[in-house]
Design an enzyme around this catalytic site. Structure first.
Site, PDB file in Angstrom:
ATOM      1  N   ASN A   7      62.195 -53.640 -66.627  1.00  0.00           N
ATOM      2  CA  ASN A   7      60.995 -52.975 -67.155  1.00  0.00           C
ATOM      3  C   ASN A   7      60.280 -53.945 -68.108  1.00  0.00           C
ATOM      4  O   ASN A   7      60.848 -54.372 -69.112  1.00  0.00           O
ATOM      5  CB  ASN A   7      61.427 -51.691 -67.876  1.00  0.00           C
ATOM      6  CG  ASN A   7      60.249 -50.937 -68.461  1.00  0.00           C
ATOM      7  OD1 ASN A   7      59.357 -51.531 -69.056  1.00  0.00           O
ATOM      8  ND2 ASN A   7      60.239 -49.630 -68.307  1.00  0.00           N
ATOM      9  N   HIS A  10      57.343 -53.928 -72.488  1.00  0.00           N
ATOM     10  CA  HIS A  10      57.268 -54.470 -73.856  1.00  0.00           C
ATOM     11  C   HIS A  10      56.705 -55.878 -73.932  1.00  0.00           C
ATOM     12  O   HIS A  10      56.370 -56.354 -75.005  1.00  0.00           O
ATOM     13  CB  HIS A  10      58.613 -54.334 -74.566  1.00  0.00           C
ATOM     14  CG  HIS A  10      58.916 -52.881 -74.811  1.00  0.00           C
ATOM     15  ND1 HIS A  10      57.997 -52.041 -75.394  1.00  0.00           N
ATOM     16  CD2 HIS A  10      59.985 -52.125 -74.511  1.00  0.00           C
ATOM     17  CE1 HIS A  10      58.504 -50.819 -75.452  1.00  0.00           C
ATOM     18  NE2 HIS A  10      59.709 -50.841 -74.917  1.00  0.00           N
ATOM     19  N   HIS A  43      55.364 -48.779 -66.739  1.00  0.00           N
ATOM     20  CA  HIS A  43      54.955 -47.398 -66.991  1.00  0.00           C
ATOM     21  C   HIS A  43      53.498 -47.434 -67.423  1.00  0.00           C
ATOM     22  O   HIS A  43      53.191 -47.933 -68.506  1.00  0.00           O
ATOM     23  CB  HIS A  43      55.850 -46.816 -68.097  1.00  0.00           C
ATOM     24  CG  HIS A  43      55.568 -45.376 -68.422  1.00  0.00           C
ATOM     25  ND1 HIS A  43      56.298 -44.690 -69.370  1.00  0.00           N
ATOM     26  CD2 HIS A  43      54.647 -44.498 -67.961  1.00  0.00           C
ATOM     27  CE1 HIS A  43      55.834 -43.451 -69.458  1.00  0.00           C
ATOM     28  NE2 HIS A  43      54.818 -43.313 -68.623  1.00  0.00           N
ATOM     29  N   ARG A  45      51.016 -45.628 -69.020  1.00  0.00           N
ATOM     30  CA  ARG A  45      50.904 -44.391 -69.810  1.00  0.00           C
ATOM     31  C   ARG A  45      49.452 -43.949 -69.863  1.00  0.00           C
ATOM     32  O   ARG A  45      48.545 -44.768 -69.785  1.00  0.00           O
ATOM     33  CB  ARG A  45      51.444 -44.623 -71.226  1.00  0.00           C
ATOM     34  CG  ARG A  45      52.934 -44.943 -71.260  1.00  0.00           C
ATOM     35  CD  ARG A  45      53.430 -45.023 -72.696  1.00  0.00           C
ATOM     36  NE  ARG A  45      53.563 -43.724 -73.277  1.00  0.00           N
ATOM     37  CZ  ARG A  45      54.717 -43.090 -73.508  1.00  0.00           C
ATOM     38  NH1 ARG A  45      55.850 -43.674 -73.209  1.00  0.00           N
ATOM     39  NH2 ARG A  45      54.734 -41.892 -74.039  1.00  0.00           N
ATOM     40  N   ARG A  49      48.974 -47.607 -73.867  1.00  0.00           N
ATOM     41  CA  ARG A  49      49.418 -48.327 -75.072  1.00  0.00           C
ATOM     42  C   ARG A  49      50.000 -49.708 -74.758  1.00  0.00           C
ATOM     43  O   ARG A  49      50.016 -50.574 -75.604  1.00  0.00           O
ATOM     44  CB  ARG A  49      50.431 -47.503 -75.870  1.00  0.00           C
ATOM     45  CG  ARG A  49      51.755 -47.329 -75.207  1.00  0.00           C
ATOM     46  CD  ARG A  49      52.773 -46.734 -76.138  1.00  0.00           C
ATOM     47  NE  ARG A  49      52.482 -45.344 -76.442  1.00  0.00           N
ATOM     48  CZ  ARG A  49      53.413 -44.459 -76.817  1.00  0.00           C
ATOM     49  NH1 ARG A  49      54.661 -44.853 -76.962  1.00  0.00           N
ATOM     50  NH2 ARG A  49      53.107 -43.215 -77.050  1.00  0.00           N
ATOM     51  N   GLU A  70      56.384 -46.304 -62.905  1.00  0.00           N
ATOM     52  CA  GLU A  70      56.787 -45.138 -63.688  1.00  0.00           C
ATOM     53  C   GLU A  70      55.529 -44.413 -64.166  1.00  0.00           C
ATOM     54  O   GLU A  70      54.592 -45.067 -64.643  1.00  0.00           O
ATOM     55  CB  GLU A  70      57.569 -45.673 -64.888  1.00  0.00           C
ATOM     56  CG  GLU A  70      58.651 -44.764 -65.372  1.00  0.00           C
ATOM     57  CD  GLU A  70      59.331 -45.394 -66.564  1.00  0.00           C
ATOM     58  OE1 GLU A  70      60.013 -46.413 -66.378  1.00  0.00           O
ATOM     59  OE2 GLU A  70      59.156 -44.882 -67.674  1.00  0.00           O
ATOM     60  N   THR A 101      60.016 -42.857 -73.874  1.00  0.00           N
ATOM     61  CA  THR A 101      60.343 -41.620 -73.150  1.00  0.00           C
ATOM     62  C   THR A 101      61.610 -41.007 -73.745  1.00  0.00           C
ATOM     63  O   THR A 101      62.676 -41.609 -73.685  1.00  0.00           O
ATOM     64  CB  THR A 101      60.560 -41.935 -71.644  1.00  0.00           C
ATOM     65  OG1 THR A 101      59.518 -42.813 -71.216  1.00  0.00           O
ATOM     66  CG2 THR A 101      60.540 -40.677 -70.819  1.00  0.00           C
ATOM     67  N   GLU A 151      66.776 -40.675 -61.388  1.00  0.00           N
ATOM     68  CA  GLU A 151      67.220 -41.639 -62.386  1.00  0.00           C
ATOM     69  C   GLU A 151      67.809 -40.836 -63.536  1.00  0.00           C
ATOM     70  O   GLU A 151      67.105 -40.051 -64.180  1.00  0.00           O
ATOM     71  CB  GLU A 151      66.046 -42.510 -62.870  1.00  0.00           C
ATOM     72  CG  GLU A 151      66.490 -43.506 -63.936  1.00  0.00           C
ATOM     73  CD  GLU A 151      65.404 -44.510 -64.311  1.00  0.00           C
ATOM     74  OE1 GLU A 151      64.501 -44.793 -63.505  1.00  0.00           O
ATOM     75  OE2 GLU A 151      65.488 -45.026 -65.450  1.00  0.00           O
ATOM     76  N   HIS A 190      67.675 -46.260 -69.517  1.00  0.00           N
ATOM     77  CA  HIS A 190      67.169 -45.983 -70.868  1.00  0.00           C
ATOM     78  C   HIS A 190      68.210 -46.335 -71.926  1.00  0.00           C
ATOM     79  O   HIS A 190      69.309 -45.803 -71.921  1.00  0.00           O
ATOM     80  CB  HIS A 190      66.731 -44.521 -71.058  1.00  0.00           C
ATOM     81  CG  HIS A 190      65.660 -44.412 -72.106  1.00  0.00           C
ATOM     82  ND1 HIS A 190      65.929 -44.486 -73.446  1.00  0.00           N
ATOM     83  CD2 HIS A 190      64.315 -44.299 -72.000  1.00  0.00           C
ATOM     84  CE1 HIS A 190      64.798 -44.403 -74.111  1.00  0.00           C
ATOM     85  NE2 HIS A 190      63.799 -44.286 -73.274  1.00  0.00           N
TER      86      HIS A 190
HETATM   87  N1  PXP Z   1      63.949 -45.792 -67.256  1.00  0.00           N
HETATM   88  C1  PXP Z   1      62.944 -44.976 -67.663  1.00  0.00           C
HETATM   89  C2  PXP Z   1      62.617 -43.795 -66.818  1.00  0.00           C
HETATM   90  C3  PXP Z   1      62.216 -45.250 -68.842  1.00  0.00           C
HETATM   91  O1  PXP Z   1      61.227 -44.418 -69.231  1.00  0.00           O
HETATM   92  C4  PXP Z   1      62.537 -46.408 -69.576  1.00  0.00           C
HETATM   93  C5  PXP Z   1      61.743 -46.745 -70.802  1.00  0.00           C
HETATM   94  O2  PXP Z   1      60.416 -46.993 -70.502  1.00  0.00           O
HETATM   95  C6  PXP Z   1      63.565 -47.230 -69.112  1.00  0.00           C
HETATM   96  C7  PXP Z   1      64.272 -46.884 -67.966  1.00  0.00           C
HETATM   97  C8  PXP Z   1      63.949 -48.501 -69.825  1.00  0.00           C
HETATM   98  O3  PXP Z   1      64.445 -48.157 -71.077  1.00  0.00           O
HETATM   99  P1  PXP Z   1      64.790 -49.328 -72.106  1.00  0.00           P
HETATM  100  O4  PXP Z   1      63.500 -49.989 -72.443  1.00  0.00           O
HETATM  101  O5  PXP Z   1      65.394 -48.590 -73.254  1.00  0.00           O
HETATM  102  O6  PXP Z   1      65.743 -50.241 -71.414  1.00  0.00           O
END
Ligand code: PXP
Length: 238
Positions: A7, A10, A43, A45, A49, A70, A101, A151, A190
């Site tokens: 992901n 960030h 994602h 959003r 953001r 996402e 999330t 998931e 997550h």
């Molecule tokens: N899976 C989902 C559905 C999420 O919303 C997120 C965070 O955006 C992640 C995985 C990844 O989470 P993390 O950034 O804490 O690894």
């Protein structure tokens, strides 16, 4: 083999802190692919953001790895997903004030908004995954809704310590067994880190782990020495 979904939200968070063009999440996606990422997750959003519409478009054109989009059930975002046709869409709950999330989707209301989002995405040939808490009832309803995958939310496992963490792991294992029995694809994510990921990867039937914050954080630390060295060289090269 467990697939790694990286992901890159960030990377975009850092760019948006200055509203500039770097670091470009598209460049991060290419490097993540070179590192072995099986899929790239973003994602989009509603408040934009971090990931921007342009990122979605360019990633859709350039990604080689699987594209996991996402999104919330908001019709505007669902339409964007359908227009770029990622291989996979993961539906998540979205609240404006949250930092990230916070929980899984509550499927119990079987809301028309959720049903419409699933139908619209699937009609566009996109595989649909639902982000849910590791709970039997949620897994059963996911099956009833006709999606391809779930998931499981690993946030509580990631935050717990000692005995409590073990209990959260048991909850995830139990829900995973049900996901497998129901013939759904099993994903999780997550809060996963280099320290806590291995028991999750060892769960039978686990296909995909989605990890963002920990990988991007580590990338900053392992890359900073080289970045400083390059700048120092520039200062002193005539
Ligand atoms: N899976 C989902 C559905 C999420 O919303 C997120 C965070 O955006 C992640 C995985 C990844 O989470 P993390 O950034 O804490 O690894």
């Amino acid at each position: 083999m467990v697939e790694l979904g990286v992901n890159i939200d960030h990377v975009a968070t850092l760019r948006q802190a200055r509203r500039t063009v770097e670091p470009d999440p598209v460049a991060a996606a290419v490097l993540a692919e070179l590192g072995g990422a099986d899929s790239i997750t973003i994602h989009l959003r509603e408040d934009r953001r971090h990931i921007q519409d342009r990122d979605v478009r360019v990633l859709a054109e350039t990604l080689r790895a699987k594209f996991n989009f996402e999104l919330s059930c908001a019709p505007e975002i669902v339409q964007i997903a359908c227009s770029v046709r990622p291989e996979q869409a993961t539906l998540v709950p979205e609240k404006r004030q949250e930092v990230t999330t916070e929980g899984g989707l509550d499927l119990r209301p079987r809301s028309p908004e959720l049903r419409n989002a699933i139908a619209t995405l699937r009609d566009s040939g996109i595989s649909v995954s639902l982000f849910i808490d590791p709970d039997d009832q949620q897994v059963r309803i996911a099956k009833e809704l006709g999606v391809d995958a779930v998931e499981l939310h690993t946030g509580q496992y990631a935050e717990a310590r000692g005995q409590e963490q073990l209990q959260e792991l048991r909850r995830l294992e139990h829900a995973s067994q049900l996901v497998n029995d129901m013939g759904l694809k099993l994903h999780a994510g997550h809060g996963l880190t280099y320290q806590n990921v291995r028991p999750l990867a060892a769960i039978p039937g686990m296909r995909e782990l989605n990890i963002g914050h920990s990988i991007v954080s580590r990338a900053v630390l392992v890359g900073i020495k080289e970045a400083v060295r390059e700048m120092k060289l520039l200062l002193n090269t005539p």
